[in-house]
Design an enzyme around this catalytic site. Structure first.
Site, PDB file in Angstrom:
ATOM      1  N   ASP A 172      13.148  18.772 -15.239  1.00 27.25           N
ATOM      2  CA  ASP A 172      11.712  18.827 -15.478  1.00 27.25           C
ATOM      3  C   ASP A 172      11.477  18.079 -16.783  1.00 27.25           C
ATOM      4  O   ASP A 172      12.399  17.957 -17.611  1.00 27.25           O
ATOM      5  CB  ASP A 172      11.303  20.307 -15.590  1.00 27.25           C
ATOM      6  CG  ASP A 172       9.880  20.498 -16.054  1.00 27.25           C
ATOM      7  OD1 ASP A 172       9.672  21.181 -17.080  1.00 27.25           O
ATOM      8  OD2 ASP A 172       8.965  19.938 -15.430  1.00 27.25           O
ATOM      9  N   ARG A 173      10.277  17.551 -16.994  1.00 27.41           N
ATOM     10  CA  ARG A 173      10.047  16.784 -18.228  1.00 27.41           C
ATOM     11  C   ARG A 173       9.428  17.622 -19.345  1.00 27.41           C
ATOM     12  O   ARG A 173      10.114  17.964 -20.321  1.00 27.41           O
ATOM     13  CB  ARG A 173       9.127  15.578 -17.928  1.00 27.41           C
ATOM     14  CG  ARG A 173       9.091  14.540 -19.032  1.00 27.41           C
ATOM     15  CD  ARG A 173       7.928  13.552 -18.900  1.00 27.41           C
ATOM     16  NE  ARG A 173       6.699  14.140 -19.470  1.00 27.41           N
ATOM     17  CZ  ARG A 173       5.541  13.481 -19.532  1.00 27.41           C
ATOM     18  NH1 ARG A 173       5.443  12.258 -19.023  1.00 27.41           N
ATOM     19  NH2 ARG A 173       4.477  14.048 -20.084  1.00 27.41           N
ATOM     20  N   ASP A 174       8.166  18.003 -19.171  1.00 29.99           N
ATOM     21  CA  ASP A 174       7.460  18.677 -20.274  1.00 29.99           C
ATOM     22  C   ASP A 174       8.023  20.077 -20.504  1.00 29.99           C
ATOM     23  O   ASP A 174       8.055  20.899 -19.584  1.00 29.99           O
ATOM     24  CB  ASP A 174       5.965  18.739 -19.966  1.00 29.99           C
ATOM     25  CG  ASP A 174       5.339  17.341 -19.907  1.00 29.99           C
ATOM     26  OD1 ASP A 174       4.348  17.160 -19.198  1.00 29.99           O
ATOM     27  OD2 ASP A 174       5.887  16.416 -20.544  1.00 29.99           O
ATOM     28  N   ASP A 195       5.959  20.489 -24.748  1.00 32.40           N
ATOM     29  CA  ASP A 195       4.843  20.585 -23.820  1.00 32.40           C
ATOM     30  C   ASP A 195       3.584  20.956 -24.613  1.00 32.40           C
ATOM     31  O   ASP A 195       3.665  21.272 -25.806  1.00 32.40           O
ATOM     32  CB  ASP A 195       5.155  21.639 -22.748  1.00 32.40           C
ATOM     33  CG  ASP A 195       4.219  21.524 -21.547  1.00 32.40           C
ATOM     34  OD1 ASP A 195       4.325  22.339 -20.623  1.00 32.40           O
ATOM     35  OD2 ASP A 195       3.360  20.607 -21.551  1.00 32.40           O
ATOM     36  N   CYS A 253      -1.115  17.564  -1.786  1.00 36.49           N
ATOM     37  CA  CYS A 253       0.017  16.631  -1.660  1.00 36.49           C
ATOM     38  C   CYS A 253       1.282  17.397  -1.306  1.00 36.49           C
ATOM     39  O   CYS A 253       1.318  18.623  -1.293  1.00 36.49           O
ATOM     40  CB  CYS A 253       0.205  15.871  -2.979  1.00 36.49           C
ATOM     41  SG  CYS A 253       0.952  16.854  -4.298  1.00 36.49           S
ATOM     42  N   ASP A 306      11.386  24.638 -17.216  1.00 36.87           N
ATOM     43  CA  ASP A 306      10.865  25.710 -18.072  1.00 36.87           C
ATOM     44  C   ASP A 306       9.864  26.585 -17.318  1.00 36.87           C
ATOM     45  O   ASP A 306       9.331  27.556 -17.881  1.00 36.87           O
ATOM     46  CB  ASP A 306      10.223  25.141 -19.359  1.00 36.87           C
ATOM     47  CG  ASP A 306       8.982  24.292 -19.065  1.00 36.87           C
ATOM     48  OD1 ASP A 306       8.033  24.327 -19.869  1.00 36.87           O
ATOM     49  OD2 ASP A 306       8.951  23.601 -18.025  1.00 36.87           O
TER      50      ASP A 306
END
Ligand SMILES: O=P(O)(O)OC[C@@H](O)[C@H]1O[C@@H](OP(=O)(O)O)[C@@H](O)[C@@H](O)[C@@H]1O
Ligand SMILES: [Mg+2]
Ligand SMILES: [Zn+2]
Length: 185
Positions: A11-13, A19, A101, A131
């Site tokens: 995951d990124r943020d 975040d 989506c 997270d």
């Protein structure tokens, strides 16, 4: 392409970078954890493939655009390369919660994109590090092993506790990578 078992999906943020409850809306607001960049490089150098799966509903919300997002991801790649690593693929969902989506986590669409982009038969046995619960849920149907980090929204996710029964928990990405590289020496 290395065995699918040597794949970590991030995951990124809240995992790679700080975040914000107000979204990460610009390159200036994209502030990586230095230890996360180093951790990604360490994975690469140990023969692991690293990919990213990130929800970016801020685009659908009109808070920033794909050009800004691309600038953040160019900077991410630059920093990881400078640290001696690489990111094999970044999959992102630009849609909003009501767009219907198939790629917004907790749906598995972003991970399927990564599987296909890396020409893997399966993601079985790879690691999904997030997270938020939705990060871990996205990987479950594809056989990814769930890892929760306490950074970003991790502490809040832990406090809610639902559905994390078999997730490993680490203070941050670096701590997970320390553990993983120790396990697979
Ligand atoms: O953690 P990843 O997936 O890399 O990215 C999360 C971000 O897209 C944003 O996701 C939003 O969730 P909603 O999309 O509004 O439900 C909020 O949680 C924001 O605080 C957060 O910055
Ligand atoms: Mg996150
Ligand atoms: Zn989507």
């Amino acid at each position: 392409m290395p065995s699918p078992l040597k794949l970590v999906i991030l995951d990124r943020d809240g995992v790679i970078n700080h975040d914000s409850d107000d979204y990460v809306k610009s390159l200036d607001e994209w502030i990586p954890y230095p230890s996360a960049i180093t951790a990604i490089a360490r994975l690469s150098q140990a023969g692991w493939t690293v990919a990213v799966a990130t929800n970016q509903s801020g685009i659908a919300r009109g808070l920033y655009d794909e050009t800004t997002l691309a600038a953040m991801h160019r900077e991410l790649g630059r920093r990881v390369t400078a640290a001696g690593g690489e990111i094999a693929h970044i999959a992102y969902c630009p849609h909003g919660p009501d767009d219907g989506c198939d790629c917004r986590k907790p749906l598995p669409g972003l991970l399927e994109q990564i599987r296909d982009a890396l020409a893997l038969e399966s993601l079985e046995g790879s690691w999904m590090v997030g997270d938020s619960l939705r990060d871990l849920q996205a990987g479950e149907p594809l056989g990814c092993r769930p890892v929760l980090v306490r950074t970003g929204k991790g502490e809040r996710t832990l406090a809610r506790g639902e559905g994390l029964r078999h997730a490993l928990v680490f203070d941050d990405l670096a701590a997970f990578v320390d553990w993983l590289l120790q396990q697979t020496r």
